[in-house]
Design an enzyme around this catalytic site. Structure first.
Site, short mmCIF file in Angstrom:
data_model
loop_
_atom_site.label_atom_id
_atom_site.label_comp_id
_atom_site.label_asym_id
_atom_site.label_seq_id
_atom_site.Cartn_x
_atom_site.Cartn_y
_atom_site.Cartn_z
N THR A 179 47.00 32.73 58.02
CA THR A 179 45.84 32.35 58.52
C THR A 179 45.04 32.39 56.91
OG1 THR A 179 43.54 32.26 58.82
CG2 THR A 179 45.01 34.26 58.46
N GLU A 191 43.59 34.38 64.64
CA GLU A 191 44.38 35.62 64.86
C GLU A 191 43.99 35.92 67.04
OE1 GLU A 191 42.25 34.76 62.44
OE2 GLU A 191 41.66 35.53 60.85
N LYS A 216 21.83 34.01 53.42
CA LYS A 216 20.95 35.12 53.92
C LYS A 216 19.52 35.08 52.94
CE LYS A 216 24.97 37.15 55.55
NZ LYS A 216 25.96 36.56 54.68
N TRP A 256 18.33 35.10 58.96
CA TRP A 256 20.04 33.52 58.23
C TRP A 256 19.05 32.83 58.65
CZ3 TRP A 256 24.84 35.78 61.80
CH2 TRP A 256 24.85 37.25 60.80
#
Lengths: 548, 548
Positions: free
Chosen positions: B180, B324, B434, B439
């Site tokens: 990846t 994954e 942030k 957020w």
């Protein structure tokens, strides 16, 4: 080491509880219909796990159930294994001595028992059995009069937290257990690991298995003590489907009512159940419009039943499996294009045990140890292996040596496989008749004999023979016993089968001896008649195929 | 110890070869359309395994592929892992230095390469790279002019036996591998064990995944080097479905032709592919009547595409996953009853990343380390775990320490979850801004800015800020650059979002810098503009939520 996390039942509970909190679980109990949703189910499962902890039940204990199909039994399906323990479902129809043996062999620490089965259990518990059992919990809100020191389920879980910190378990951890009763010897225990139950759940949710999704309403009529009701409580949960549990001894009216009221889309059970429902429908109006699939296992359904359901728009699917296989192995779904076949061919295909679901492998071994051709004719013993097929019995080294080889389970079923890959059971291995190095199917001979109008029951067994090893002898219960009947039956078989398949003798009996579970006891017949010299004397010259 | 046999890919090959010998595999190659059936496929897979043995490739070697989607590549999907080896699919679109790193890191012993990719591979191989590679095999009948010492695939497998005694493998054995590429640092390798691929196959065959059966004709347009074409070659085989491989660089006319001629029922790829097909259909008559499902992953499809396919009777399904995760995690299927919702609500639901399939678990962790509510508003980082989710990267201890915790994969995706359990990606964790301990979703701001007619592209990044840690700054490519545009954009955002979400600045640029895989390179923008003092100077007083 690379890899994912272990395969356990926990994600199925989590998924249903979090993603389908409002989907219902409906349960017919001794006290009437109860219903709640996955959110409440999840809370009660957690309370059950907390109760087991607080009652001092070991964190890897075996916990037995002696129950019909209802919501409390369903709660044990997750509360027991998800907390690390092992759910041991016990068949209450077994003789007392088997129940005693099973509970002692499994060392169950706690037994959940239905009110209506309490007396039966108490009978088996007497006088010194069940030493391992520390607690009896009755599935209800009260405890009926009993000698057992029991508490009721609702008190048992009352006041416990409805949250539980579910442990991270190894996929090798035993999660379930079920005993299989042979016709001889003591019941053999099969342990289901977390991984086996996970694999079986994933396999049966596929379109090749049951094909469940969240539009389904699943009603297992097959008992939950019978290999986890063929895994349906787990599968339905993984799919986020609605559950309907028909409770103790449902009659056809109960089933009809539940199907109509709850919109059941898929149900499962032995043929007798569906015969009963169809019979009930001759006198009663029943709306089966919600019903899509009826899964039939245990034994094959008569074609008349399959056709009748077809007319009602319901697809009857034969499935085949074993306690040793968690249990589902094959399902008789038609392949692409087969639904355009003519009636006869379609029904013939659907009457077979079907196609093995993805993830399993099988082979069919003849008496010489070779694999048979897939020609629909040659037959041999079916060997199966896969992630949800056990590779051993619990504490039975002698059976293990006999029934397993290199990871393969020798099923004891004698089958043929057609060129499309459909399995058909020809006989049980122990019932197949070995004549002159070749096999004769007792089931085929029985079907041939039963085609005669004057035959009520027929069973064919192999009796020892000096020259041919075994020869077939038929035992017939006749409606009208006539002198000529024996010859007629012999001729009937001879018409369709090779000479060496024709029974050496036909004996008329008043009743076929039965086993504890209602099956023909061929063993008893064989023992009773093995010394009859008349049989051996009558073997024809060609008691084996010509090639022999 | 109780348990079933190990979970491996072998039963899927066995099932297709034995039960579906006549089902076709169709492949568009450099030399035109080729077709054969599972029976021949099985024989060629065995010949491949024999060829690998006889070429002296270690029995646990990593074997790389550098190929598009075609039948020979598909043969490696079973021939390599079923013989105990590890299939390493390599993305040929990566820069040379990544390819060099990947082949060296994996120590591939043999590389299969497409004729059209041979030059690219030879370029990356030069001068001393690929020390581990003992053999290059070109996917065809001849070898084009090349500096590499290569043989052609048909010669490589020619004359080998089409039977192979497939070994019994541990389910922990590595069977696959895919790297990846992050936007920073070296590619990270993910190893897929036999068990991970088995689990992923079983999960994706379910109705909650792709829902495949033997009536399906499966065409993976997503490249086979891209996490095994989302596992579809394995899943289609397990289901006994027909395969259609569209070969190197298929254009919309190729795809239309294959769908029409082969009766494709399900296909999968990134949105661009389907935009291209729909555009092609404006000028060309295409019969999509066989097509039932289009699986879209990689990024979300515009609602206009979903609606257009709906009109054509084709169901577009968003799926979400990661390298994954083997890769499928969630699919945006509507739940029971939702198909009766009005258009707006249905499309809003289907635009999400969807419901996690059975067998996985997830949680969403906010910056304070707590799980967020499933209210469709709170968001946090998505953590996932399950049998087909890796628990480590190959030889990358520093990444492992950062990206995994207690068996959970920290996906790096920031999501919200609605009360129905549908996941929606709000941002990538590294792109989320942030500000003052809270957020801000860069994706939401970008969508808001792009709603303005004069904006062609917009990307929003967090730039360092002394007081608030980070503050959003927008980079905009405008069709018509006007003095007033900046103010209009600021107002546009302020209309719908809290004051502290409004970008501190809007900067106009000619082009958004892109990564090697064509994505916006926010990292470059952040680096380029991080020193611009003007940004920090413009932060408003309320650069954090009031609660802070």
């Amino acid at each position: 080491m690379p890899g994912g996390t272990d395969q356990t039942l926990r994600p199925f509970l989590w998924r249903a509880e979090r993603m389908y909190p409002d989907v219902e679980i409906v349960s017919r109990t001794h006290d009437g219909i109860e219903r709640y949703d996955y959110a409440e189910f999840g809370g009660r499962v957690a309370r059950l796990a907390n109760a087991l902890d607080e009652a001092g039940i070991s964190d890897d204990a075996r916990v037995g159930t002696f129950c019909w199909n209802h919501h409390r039994h369903f709660e044990t399906y997750f509360g027991v294994p998800d907390s690390g323990r092992q759910l041991h479902t016990i068949n209450p129809l077994l003789p007392d001595e088997h129940i005693q043996f099973i509970v002692e062999n499994a060392s169950d620490e706690l037994l959940f028992v239905d009110p209506s089965l309490l007396e039966k259990l108490a009978g088996a518990a007497d006088p010194d059995a069940f030493d391992s059992v520390r607690q009896f919990v009755v599935m209800g809100e009260t405890v009926p009069e009993t000698d057992l020191d029991a508490t009721d389920y609702e008190s048992f879980i009352a006041g416990r937290s409805d949250e539980y910190d579910w442990p991270t378990l190894s996929e090798d951890r035993p999660a379930g257990m079920c005993y299989t009763s042979g016709t001889t010897g003591k019941p053999k225990g099969v342990e289901y690991t977390q991984q086996m139950l996970w694999s079986h759940t994933m396999a049966t949710i596929t379109p090749q298995g049951l094909g469940l999704d969240d539009t389904d309403v699943v009603m297992p009529v097959v008992p939950m003590f019978h290999v986890n009701a063929w895994g349906m409580p787990f599968t339905a949960t993984a799919a986020g489907a609605k559950h309907v549990y028909p409770g103790p001894s449902p009659d056809p009216a109960d089933l009809a009512h539940l199907i109509e009221e709850e919109g059941v889309t898929i149900t499962a059970g032995v043929p007798t159940v569906w015969l009963g429902l169809l019979e009930y429908m001759t006198d009663n109006e029943v709306d089966l419009s919600s019903l899509e699939q009826v899964i039939i296992g245990g034994s094959a359904a008569p074609e008349s039943v399959v056709r009748r359901f077809d007319e009602l728009g319901v697809d009857v699917l034969h499935a085949w499996g074993m306690t040793e296989m968690s249990p589902i192995g094959s399902v008789a779904r038609l392949k692409d294009g087969m639904d355009e076949w003519d009636d006869t061919d379609r029904y013939a295909k659907r009457a077979k045990q079907g196609l093995m679901v993805p993830g399993l492998e099988f082979k069919v071994i003849d008496e010489g140890g070779d694999e048979v051709d897939w020609d629909g004719e040659e037959f041999g013993e079916l060997w199966v292996r896969g992630p949800w097929v056990t590779t051993e019995y619990f504490e039975r080294p002698e059976a293990n040596a006999e029934d397993f080889e290199d990871g393969w389970l020798k099923t004891g079923d004698v089958v043929s496989v057609d060129p499309d890959g459909y399995i058909e059971i020809v006989d049980r291995a122990k019932d197949v008749i070995k004549s002159g190095g070749e096999w004769i199917s007792s089931v085929e001979l029985e079907n041939a004999l039963m085609a005669h109008d004057d035959v009520n029951e027929a069973t064919v067994v192999g009796v020892p023979h000096e020259k041919w090893q075994e020869r077939p002898v038929a035992f017939v219960v006749a409606g009208e016993e006539r002198d000529s009947l024996k010859d007629e039956l012999i001729d009937l078989v001879a018409e369709d089968y090779p000479k060496w398949w024709v029974p050496d003798d036909v004996l008329f009996i008043d009743e076929v001896p039965k086993t504890a579970t209602g099956k023909f006891s061929k063993k008893d017949l064989r023992e009773e008649y093995s010394d009859e010299s008349l049989v051996a004397g009558k073997a024809p010259e060609e008691a084996a195929p010509e090639s022999d």
